[in-house]
Design a protein around this motif. Structure first.
Motif, mmCIF file in Angstrom:
data_model
loop_
_atom_site.group_PDB
_atom_site.id
_atom_site.type_symbol
_atom_site.label_atom_id
_atom_site.label_comp_id
_atom_site.label_asym_id
_atom_site.label_seq_id
_atom_site.Cartn_x
_atom_site.Cartn_y
_atom_site.Cartn_z
ATOM 1 N N GLU A 111 0.644 -0.834 0.107
ATOM 2 C CA GLU A 111 0.271 0.322 0.050
ATOM 3 C C GLU A 111 1.021 1.107 -0.067
ATOM 4 O O GLU A 111 0.643 2.323 -0.669
ATOM 5 N N LEU A 112 1.910 1.398 0.588
ATOM 6 C CA LEU A 112 3.264 2.317 1.364
ATOM 7 C C LEU A 112 3.587 2.362 -0.778
ATOM 8 O O LEU A 112 3.466 3.654 -1.288
ATOM 9 N N PHE A 113 4.053 1.442 -0.962
ATOM 10 C CA PHE A 113 4.999 2.038 -1.756
ATOM 11 C C PHE A 113 4.030 2.215 -3.446
ATOM 12 O O PHE A 113 4.250 3.067 -3.922
ATOM 13 N N GLY A 114 3.300 2.045 -3.010
ATOM 14 C CA GLY A 114 1.579 1.763 -4.018
ATOM 15 C C GLY A 114 0.874 3.682 -4.741
ATOM 16 O O GLY A 114 1.032 3.682 -5.202
ATOM 17 N N ARG A 115 0.828 3.857 -3.564
ATOM 18 C CA ARG A 115 0.603 5.522 -2.949
ATOM 19 C C ARG A 115 1.387 6.372 -3.735
ATOM 20 O O ARG A 115 1.768 6.988 -3.968
ATOM 21 N N ALA A 116 3.417 5.810 -3.091
ATOM 22 C CA ALA A 116 4.694 6.546 -4.139
ATOM 23 C C ALA A 116 3.988 6.969 -5.828
ATOM 24 O O ALA A 116 4.626 7.904 -5.618
ATOM 25 N N TYR A 117 3.758 5.605 -5.781
ATOM 26 C CA TYR A 117 3.718 5.704 -7.023
ATOM 27 C C TYR A 117 2.780 6.394 -7.769
ATOM 28 O O TYR A 117 2.384 6.247 -8.975
ATOM 29 N N GLY A 118 1.722 6.281 -7.131
ATOM 30 C CA GLY A 118 0.566 7.506 -7.576
ATOM 31 C C GLY A 118 -0.717 6.461 -7.723
ATOM 32 O O GLY A 118 -0.789 6.600 -9.027
ATOM 33 N N MET A 119 -0.394 5.125 -7.691
ATOM 34 C CA MET A 119 -1.801 3.911 -8.339
ATOM 35 C C MET A 119 -2.811 4.284 -7.071
ATOM 36 O O MET A 119 -3.225 4.716 -5.793
ATOM 37 N N THR A 120 -4.017 3.532 -7.997
ATOM 38 C CA THR A 120 -4.760 3.252 -7.551
ATOM 39 C C THR A 120 -5.486 2.175 -6.358
ATOM 40 O O THR A 120 -4.522 1.366 -6.610
ATOM 41 N N ASP A 121 -6.406 1.976 -5.396
ATOM 42 C CA ASP A 121 -6.491 1.157 -4.303
ATOM 43 C C ASP A 121 -6.124 -0.466 -5.227
ATOM 44 O O ASP A 121 -5.907 -1.434 -4.905
ATOM 45 N N GLY A 122 -7.051 -0.249 -6.675
ATOM 46 C CA GLY A 122 -7.299 -1.455 -7.310
ATOM 47 C C GLY A 122 -6.177 -1.586 -7.812
ATOM 48 O O GLY A 122 -5.938 -2.875 -8.412
ATOM 49 N N GLU A 123 -5.371 -0.802 -8.852
ATOM 50 C CA GLU A 123 -4.367 -1.080 -8.544
ATOM 51 C C GLU A 123 -2.733 -1.869 -7.762
ATOM 52 O O GLU A 123 -2.087 -3.077 -8.488
ATOM 53 N N ILE A 124 -2.874 -1.431 -7.000
ATOM 54 C CA ILE A 124 -2.253 -1.555 -5.969
ATOM 55 C C ILE A 124 -2.531 -3.722 -5.389
ATOM 56 O O ILE A 124 -1.404 -4.447 -5.444
ATOM 57 N N ALA A 125 -4.090 -3.196 -5.251
ATOM 58 C CA ALA A 125 -4.501 -4.686 -4.972
ATOM 59 C C ALA A 125 -4.064 -5.295 -5.810
ATOM 60 O O ALA A 125 -4.024 -7.146 -5.830
ATOM 61 N N GLU A 126 -4.696 -5.313 -7.049
ATOM 62 C CA GLU A 126 -3.825 -6.193 -8.550
ATOM 63 C C GLU A 126 -2.723 -6.594 -8.794
ATOM 64 O O GLU A 126 -2.487 -7.755 -9.396
ATOM 65 N N ALA A 127 -2.009 -5.450 -8.807
ATOM 66 C CA ALA A 127 -0.689 -5.564 -8.353
ATOM 67 C C ALA A 127 0.121 -6.628 -7.445
ATOM 68 O O ALA A 127 0.525 -7.731 -7.350
ATOM 69 N N ARG A 128 -1.176 -6.608 -6.059
ATOM 70 C CA ARG A 128 -0.316 -7.747 -5.267
ATOM 71 C C ARG A 128 -0.299 -8.591 -5.245
ATOM 72 O O ARG A 128 -0.065 -10.313 -4.896
ATOM 73 N N GLU A 129 -1.906 -9.385 -5.678
ATOM 74 C CA GLU A 129 -2.522 -10.577 -6.146
ATOM 75 C C GLU A 129 -1.053 -10.722 -7.292
ATOM 76 O O GLU A 129 -0.474 -12.410 -6.790
ATOM 77 N N TRP A 130 -1.106 -10.549 -7.875
ATOM 78 C CA TRP A 130 -0.024 -10.824 -9.307
ATOM 79 C C TRP A 130 1.562 -10.951 -8.147
ATOM 80 O O TRP A 130 1.820 -12.809 -8.572
ATOM 81 N N LEU A 131 2.029 -10.610 -7.881
ATOM 82 C CA LEU A 131 3.581 -10.523 -7.457
ATOM 83 C C LEU A 131 3.248 -12.075 -6.218
ATOM 84 O O LEU A 131 4.132 -12.622 -6.134
ATOM 85 N N THR A 132 2.071 -11.146 -5.218
ATOM 86 C CA THR A 132 2.456 -12.370 -4.346
ATOM 87 C C THR A 132 1.618 -14.222 -5.113
ATOM 88 O O THR A 132 2.693 -14.877 -4.294
#
Lengths: 271, 248
Positions: A111-132
């Protein structure tokens, strides 16, 4: 060319039409001591490097040769004394030591780094699902970073560099501590990124994985020596699980005369 | 809008990290009471025969001095340690898109939380340990929280220019001790000298709140001035550190 926010005054962005993800020329770096009578250390002396979009580039060299400094300069986290660094698009930087808040959970770190990159909640969740899922650490999502093993911490470290799908990925020994399955998953991921047109530069000590790179740069005495890796090269065999296990310990062996002759990772003492 | 989102995310991460340090929280709770009691008992050994230029009893002023010292030193060391522990991560976050001022806001928020916690604990300790009832406990809390905030910010400044645990801690504790002695008025040092001590005005606010039961309004503006100076210094050195390239 426009001046980039990161990387000092001489860091600029590559022209839109260029195939380069990053281009460095004449880069010089000396670490000056702040104490009197202590000697300065010259690390880079006119180093030049180019990573094209969709290219995977290896950076090799003995311990202390300046590989991390070079990648830090390419990422914009370390100042350089002279030379030009031109970057294209967004950058993902995975440092050798994870620079994460120890007391945040994996989810909170995303969440913290997603905010740093300017990502939305949905984009952060998507990236998290993908990478984990790809790197197989989904079950540790609610665990604090300090309670993770070294390998899992490194997975988080790599993930926060990747989560915003950068145009240029700079990885400093990214698979330290990875198990064999994760090591293979990492290279599958790298192939996927290559196909998407991401430029990837990886600091590596595993000599046997040279065939995975399009180009290898050897850093020696402050200079980078470029080697194209072609199909007809006399390549070492693909890396094995043992190669990965001894990555940190078997990059070099001393020949007894102090010359630090390079050994293939597979010939380390663990074999 | 994304700047606000980043700032909120940074503050949340920073305060979460702080409250998940149980040992730090225990120290913040335990040390003020100990310091107050040691100072009170120590100063109480001196006969009240006009050696010290104080308005209340020597033991009471000793306890106030212990409270101000503990609050300042603890908040200062906490500011220093969060700089050291978070410095590398903040540098990475700056590369990823955080602005320096957004990151420094997170550091300030943690200092504010720590100052409030230690201020509440120190005020409660004073209420319990001082012989006479405290007339203005809220004002006393305000003075102590100010002392914590000033030294927390000083800790951020010290942590930015001297990011070393041992040396930075020693510097802050010695500074707080000397500053506190100046601020206490125990030795009748000229006010035109002591007014520049960062703890002078918080100390005066706490003393008046405890001894006289009123708010020392004339000390609020100078105390806010000290706070402003250290906040500006903190923003300047920290944003320079995380935003500029370095040898990180």
């Amino acid at each position: 060319m426009a001046t980039d926010r990161t990387g000092g005054a001489r860091a600029t962005t590559v022209d839109e039409g260029s195939r380069d993800a990053v281009r460095a020329t004449g880069v010089e770096k000396t670490y000056d001591s702040r104490l009197p009578f202590a000697r300065s250390v010259e690390v880079l002396d006119g180093a030049a490097l180019r990573v094209e979009r969709g290219q995977v580039v290896g950076i090799m060299g003995e311990n202390g040769s300046g590989k991390s400094t070079l990648v830090g300069i390419l990422a914009g986290v370390v100042d350089h004394d002279a030379g030009e660094v031109d970057r294209a698009g967004t950058v993902g930087w995975c440092p050798q030591e994870p620079r994460l808040y120890d007391r945040l959970t994996v989810d909170e770190t995303f969440e913290l780094f997603g905010r740093a990159y300017g990502m939305t909640d949905g984009e952060i969740a998507e990236a998290r699902e993908w990478l984990t899922d790809v790197l197989d650490f989904e079950r540790f999502r609610d665990r604090q970073i300090r309670h993770l093993s070294g390998g899992n911490r490194q997975k988080v470290n790599l993930s926060v560099a990747l989560m915003h799908e950068p145009d240029l990925l700079l990885l400093d020994e990214p698979y330290t501590g990875f198990d064999w399955e994760t090591f293979l998953a990492f290279w599958d991921l790298t192939e996927e990124l290559r196909a998407r047109g991401v430029g990837v530069a990886i600091i590596s000590h595993i000599i046997n994985e040279r065939d995975r790179f399009d180009v290898v740069y050897e850093l020696h005495d402050g200079h980078l020596h470029r080697q194209e890796i072609g199909d007809d090269d006399d390549l070492d065999p693909a890396p094995t699980a043992d190669d990965v296990a001894c990555e940190r310990t078997a990059s070099f062996v001393d020949d007894g005369a102090g010359s630090g002759q390079r050994a293939t990772a597979g010939q380390g003492e663990s074999k | 809008m994304s700047g606000v989102t980043r700032t909120v995310a940074g503050i949340r991460a920073s305060t979460r990290s702080f409250v998940r340090e149980p040992f730090t929280v225990v120290l913040l709770v335990a040390l003020p009471a100990l310091s107050i009691q040691i100072y009170g008992v120590g100063m109480g050994q001196f006969p009240d025969v006009g050696i010290f230029a104080v308005s209340g009893s020597v033991a009471t002023v000793g306890r106030i001095t212990g409270a101000v010292f503990a609050t300042g030193a603890l908040a200062g060391v906490l500011g220093l340690f969060q700089m050291i522990s978070a410095g590398y991560t903040d540098r990475r976050l700056a590369i990823c898109g955080f602005r320096g001022v957004e990151l420094v806001a997170a550091r300030f928020a943690t200092v504010a939380v720590a100052s409030a916690v230690v201020g509440v604990v120190a005020t409660l300790s004073l209420v319990i340990l001082v012989d006479d009832p405290i007339g203005a406990p809220v004002a006393a809390f305000g003075g102590l929280a100010l002392a914590g905030a000033v030294y927390g910010l000083l800790g951020i400044v010290v942590g930015s220019v001297l990011p070393r645990e041992l040396e930075g801690s020693l510097l802050l504790v010695i500074l707080a001790d000397v500053d506190n002695v100046f601020a206490s008025g125990l030795f009748g040092i000229e006010e035109n000298i002591t007014q520049f001590a960062p703890l002078a005005h918080p100390h005066a606010i706490v003393t008046q709140a405890v001894v006289e039961g009123s708010l020392a309004t004339e000390h609020l503006a100078p105390a806010a001035g000290h706070l402003g100076v250290f906040a500006l210094a903190g923003v300047a050195v920290y944003t320079y550190q995380v935003e500029s390239g370095g040898d990180a």
